[in-house]
Design a protein around this motif. Sequence first.
Motif, PDB file in Angstrom:
ATOM      1  N   LEU A  42       0.867  -1.176   0.000  1.00 32.70           N
ATOM      2  CA  LEU A  42       0.000   0.000   0.000  1.00 32.70           C
ATOM      3  C   LEU A  42       0.903   1.225   0.000  1.00 32.70           C
ATOM      4  N   LEU A  43       0.841   2.038  -1.051  1.00 32.99           N
ATOM      5  CA  LEU A  43       1.709   3.209  -1.119  1.00 32.99           C
ATOM      6  C   LEU A  43       1.124   4.352  -0.313  1.00 32.99           C
ATOM      7  N   ARG A  44      -0.152   4.613  -0.526  1.00 33.56           N
ATOM      8  CA  ARG A  44      -0.782   5.700   0.243  1.00 33.56           C
ATOM      9  C   ARG A  44      -2.282   5.557   0.164  1.00 33.56           C
ATOM     10  N   GLU A  45      -2.936   6.104   1.179  1.00 32.66           N
ATOM     11  CA  GLU A  45      -4.384   6.073   1.236  1.00 32.66           C
ATOM     12  C   GLU A  45      -4.789   7.483   1.543  1.00 32.66           C
ATOM     13  N   ARG A  46      -5.815   8.007   0.872  1.00 34.15           N
ATOM     14  CA  ARG A  46      -6.259   9.315   1.352  1.00 34.15           C
ATOM     15  C   ARG A  46      -7.763   9.430   1.296  1.00 34.15           C
ATOM     16  N   GLU A  47      -8.275  10.325   2.159  1.00 35.42           N
ATOM     17  CA  GLU A  47      -9.726  10.443   2.262  1.00 35.42           C
ATOM     18  C   GLU A  47     -10.239  11.412   1.220  1.00 35.42           C
ATOM     19  N   VAL A  48     -11.405  11.111   0.683  1.00 34.72           N
ATOM     20  CA  VAL A  48     -12.056  12.000  -0.263  1.00 34.72           C
ATOM     21  C   VAL A  48     -13.254  12.552   0.498  1.00 34.72           C
ATOM     22  N   ASP A  49     -13.345  13.849   0.636  1.00 35.78           N
ATOM     23  CA  ASP A  49     -14.445  14.414   1.439  1.00 35.78           C
ATOM     24  C   ASP A  49     -15.779  14.237   0.750  1.00 35.78           C
ATOM     25  N   TYR A  50     -16.782  13.920   1.544  1.00 38.18           N
ATOM     26  CA  TYR A  50     -18.128  13.826   0.989  1.00 38.18           C
ATOM     27  C   TYR A  50     -19.118  14.564   1.871  1.00 38.18           C
ATOM     28  N   ASP A  51     -20.402  14.653   1.402  1.00 40.20           N
ATOM     29  CA  ASP A  51     -21.420  15.371   2.174  1.00 40.20           C
ATOM     30  C   ASP A  51     -21.491  14.795   3.586  1.00 40.20           C
ATOM     31  N   SER A  52     -22.065  15.615   4.463  1.00 40.08           N
ATOM     32  CA  SER A  52     -22.081  15.232   5.869  1.00 40.08           C
ATOM     33  C   SER A  52     -22.799  13.897   6.102  1.00 40.08           C
ATOM     34  N   ASP A  53     -23.851  13.621   5.310  1.00 44.19           N
ATOM     35  CA  ASP A  53     -24.624  12.399   5.583  1.00 44.19           C
ATOM     36  C   ASP A  53     -23.933  11.137   5.055  1.00 44.19           C
ATOM     37  N   ILE A  63      13.580  17.142  -5.363  1.00 42.53           N
ATOM     38  CA  ILE A  63      14.689  17.526  -4.481  1.00 42.53           C
ATOM     39  C   ILE A  63      14.424  16.945  -3.098  1.00 42.53           C
ATOM     40  N   PHE A  64      15.397  16.182  -2.577  1.00 46.62           N
ATOM     41  CA  PHE A  64      15.284  15.611  -1.232  1.00 46.62           C
ATOM     42  C   PHE A  64      16.262  16.338  -0.320  1.00 46.62           C
ATOM     43  N   THR A  65      15.867  16.574   0.930  1.00 45.93           N
ATOM     44  CA  THR A  65      16.816  17.140   1.889  1.00 45.93           C
ATOM     45  C   THR A  65      16.969  16.099   2.982  1.00 45.93           C
ATOM     46  N   LEU A  66      18.196  15.608   3.212  1.00 44.86           N
ATOM     47  CA  LEU A  66      18.330  14.532   4.194  1.00 44.86           C
ATOM     48  C   LEU A  66      19.670  14.537   4.884  1.00 44.86           C
ATOM     49  N   VAL A  94      11.585   5.370  -0.388  1.00 42.26           N
ATOM     50  CA  VAL A  94      10.242   5.205  -0.969  1.00 42.26           C
ATOM     51  C   VAL A  94      10.301   5.554  -2.455  1.00 42.26           C
ATOM     52  N   PHE A  95      10.959   6.668  -2.747  1.00 45.67           N
ATOM     53  CA  PHE A  95      11.077   7.153  -4.124  1.00 45.67           C
ATOM     54  C   PHE A  95      11.800   6.121  -5.000  1.00 45.67           C
ATOM     55  N   VAL A 148      10.523  17.386  -1.989  1.00 40.48           N
ATOM     56  CA  VAL A 148       9.859  16.227  -1.382  1.00 40.48           C
ATOM     57  C   VAL A 148       9.953  16.325   0.136  1.00 40.48           C
ATOM     58  N   SER A 149       8.780  16.496   0.798  1.00 38.63           N
ATOM     59  CA  SER A 149       8.870  16.597   2.250  1.00 38.63           C
ATOM     60  C   SER A 149       7.952  15.635   2.988  1.00 38.63           C
ATOM     61  N   SER A 150       7.264  14.756   2.245  1.00 38.62           N
ATOM     62  CA  SER A 150       6.415  13.762   2.919  1.00 38.62           C
ATOM     63  C   SER A 150       6.390  12.510   2.060  1.00 38.62           C
ATOM     64  N   PRO A 151       5.992  11.355   2.642  1.00 34.78           N
ATOM     65  CA  PRO A 151       5.924  10.124   1.843  1.00 34.78           C
ATOM     66  C   PRO A 151       5.011  10.310   0.634  1.00 34.78           C
ATOM     67  N   ASP A 152       3.957  11.092   0.822  1.00 34.16           N
ATOM     68  CA  ASP A 152       3.030  11.355  -0.269  1.00 34.16           C
ATOM     69  C   ASP A 152       3.747  12.053  -1.434  1.00 34.16           C
ATOM     70  N   ASP A 153       4.585  13.047  -1.087  1.00 29.75           N
ATOM     71  CA  ASP A 153       5.366  13.749  -2.116  1.00 29.75           C
ATOM     72  C   ASP A 153       6.276  12.767  -2.842  1.00 29.75           C
ATOM     73  N   ALA A 154       6.849  11.832  -2.080  1.00 22.33           N
ATOM     74  CA  ALA A 154       7.813  10.895  -2.670  1.00 22.33           C
ATOM     75  C   ALA A 154       7.134  10.028  -3.716  1.00 22.33           C
ATOM     76  N   VAL A 155       5.882   9.607  -3.410  1.00 25.61           N
ATOM     77  CA  VAL A 155       5.135   8.782  -4.367  1.00 25.61           C
ATOM     78  C   VAL A 155       4.822   9.606  -5.613  1.00 25.61           C
ATOM     79  N   THR A 156       4.326  10.813  -5.390  1.00 23.37           N
ATOM     80  CA  THR A 156       3.999  11.701  -6.514  1.00 23.37           C
ATOM     81  C   THR A 156       5.251  11.954  -7.355  1.00 23.37           C
ATOM     82  N   ALA A 157       6.364  12.219  -6.688  1.00 21.22           N
ATOM     83  CA  ALA A 157       7.604  12.530  -7.398  1.00 21.22           C
ATOM     84  C   ALA A 157       8.019  11.370  -8.295  1.00 21.22           C
TER      85      ALA A 157
END
Length: 544
Positions: free
Chosen positions: A75-86, A307-310, A323-324, A285-294
């Motif tokens: 699993l590389l990443r999971e993210r929530e998609v906002d939906y209506d309150s109900d 660009i990674f800073t480490l 990860v990248f 790249v400052s988060s795992p999410d960025d690394a996947v996108t990159a």
Amino acid sequence: HSSDASLKLVNPTQYRFEHLATQLKWRLQEGRGEAVYQIGVEDNGLLVGLTDADMKASLKTLRRMAEKVGADITLLREREVDYDSDRNCRKIAEVLVRKVPDDQQFLDLRVAVLGNVDSGKSTLLGVLTQGELDNGRGRARLNLFRHLHEIQTGRTSSISFEILGFNSKGEVVNYSESRTAEEICESSSKMITFIDLAGHHKYLKTTIFGLTSYCPDFAMLVVSANTGIAGTTREHLGLAMALKVPIFIVVSKVDLCARGTVERTVRQLERVLKQPGCNKVPLLVSSPDDAVTAAQQFTQSSSITPIFTLSSVSGESLELLKVFLNILPPLSNSKEQEELMQQLTEFQVDEIYSVPDVGTVVGGTLYSGVCREGERLVVGPTDEGRFLRLKVGSIQRNRSACRVLRAGQAATLALGNFDRSLLRKGMVMVSPKMNPTICCQFEAAIVLLFHAKTFRRGSQVTVHVGNVRQTATVECLHGKEELRTGERAVVRFRFIKHPEYLRLGAKLLFREGVTKGIGHVTRLLPTSQNHDQNQNHDQNLQDH
């Protein structure tokens, strides 16, 4: 990476499941062993999202599909998609599927490493491949030199190689469990070979030669946070651009300086990258999410420069780089594909089977040109070095009919009543216009990455060039008696069984036990009997 409308993954029928598994198999073949699935995303890119229960069920199906084709999923990443309150919270997920190495058909990516002498690049490589952090006084680097016999003043003068493996679950396979190089090769389904080039100014010429001769896929430029762009950094950047390979940048030693200094170095780099000569798009790249996108954007667009800073001492952000590297797909950019499509048709045969009512079917990848139903091609070389005429019946991709196959795509081609026993893995089907270069002997510029026994005339190794795999004997080494680890030479190989079709400049990988080397084909030596056949090209063809 295409996404699969995974809403259908929730509870598939048996037929649908088989279909999905076949599709996955093809996607893995085109991605050379890797595919990324987006779950909860419609084919048109709409982020629909799945409820928790559906997501769990979908992941379970994907895991079953992967098992069926001998792959693992992460699993590389999971993210929530906002939906209506109900409505409940819905999620989308991205999953990496990677095939366990099949008799060592691993993904072989080559990364050229550039950086000034004191940029910290040897230390960074040491930490990545040894799995232990630096003690700030070059301890990780000593390990690196352990098998490079170069503990000089802490400066490496020539080219050295390091390998970092990732297994099919995406875990790093390195020397940390005191594995041997051979064990790393054995248990990795993706191998990254770092080609570390001298940082010293006076070696820049060898650097340029070094880089091109190993056909790197990517370049990694290491810049020290506290010195910023210094000395040869600009030249290194120019060098990487001249190679026409995608570049990513690592700003190292962030533990040595204040946040402000790091930011200043990053801004400096961004400025240089955006200049008209470079026209790059920096991506910090400052988060795992960025690394996947990159990793995904990087290979789709040659202008994206992550660009990674480490820090190799504190280990800060080192995970992001791993990860990248783990998800970096092998390159097949569109420009390259368009150029390949202009060339004559060449289909590489990877599997051969018989299908009732259809006849002989071959599976594989179209390396160049386009291929249409009804196309007349020639297939070979046979053991005698001949090519046989045939006609392509129907073409299928992902189990559905396909009118036109384009360079870079994998498919199965039906060949009707063509005698299956005449075919073998490693053959090519090419346009009759092509005068295919076949050889029993060839020369290659190689580098020995590791060796156990001495590598010299008479040594036997298994040579892999694309889909060709055959044992070959070393006929001679030009200008040397024998090779040691890290040394390069031009070597003449002779296939022991039958001639093969090879392409000049093709990448090559060879191994025998612990001995492992990489290189590229520099010269093809046609057999004399071949010459006669080429004078009369038609003799070379037989009807079936």
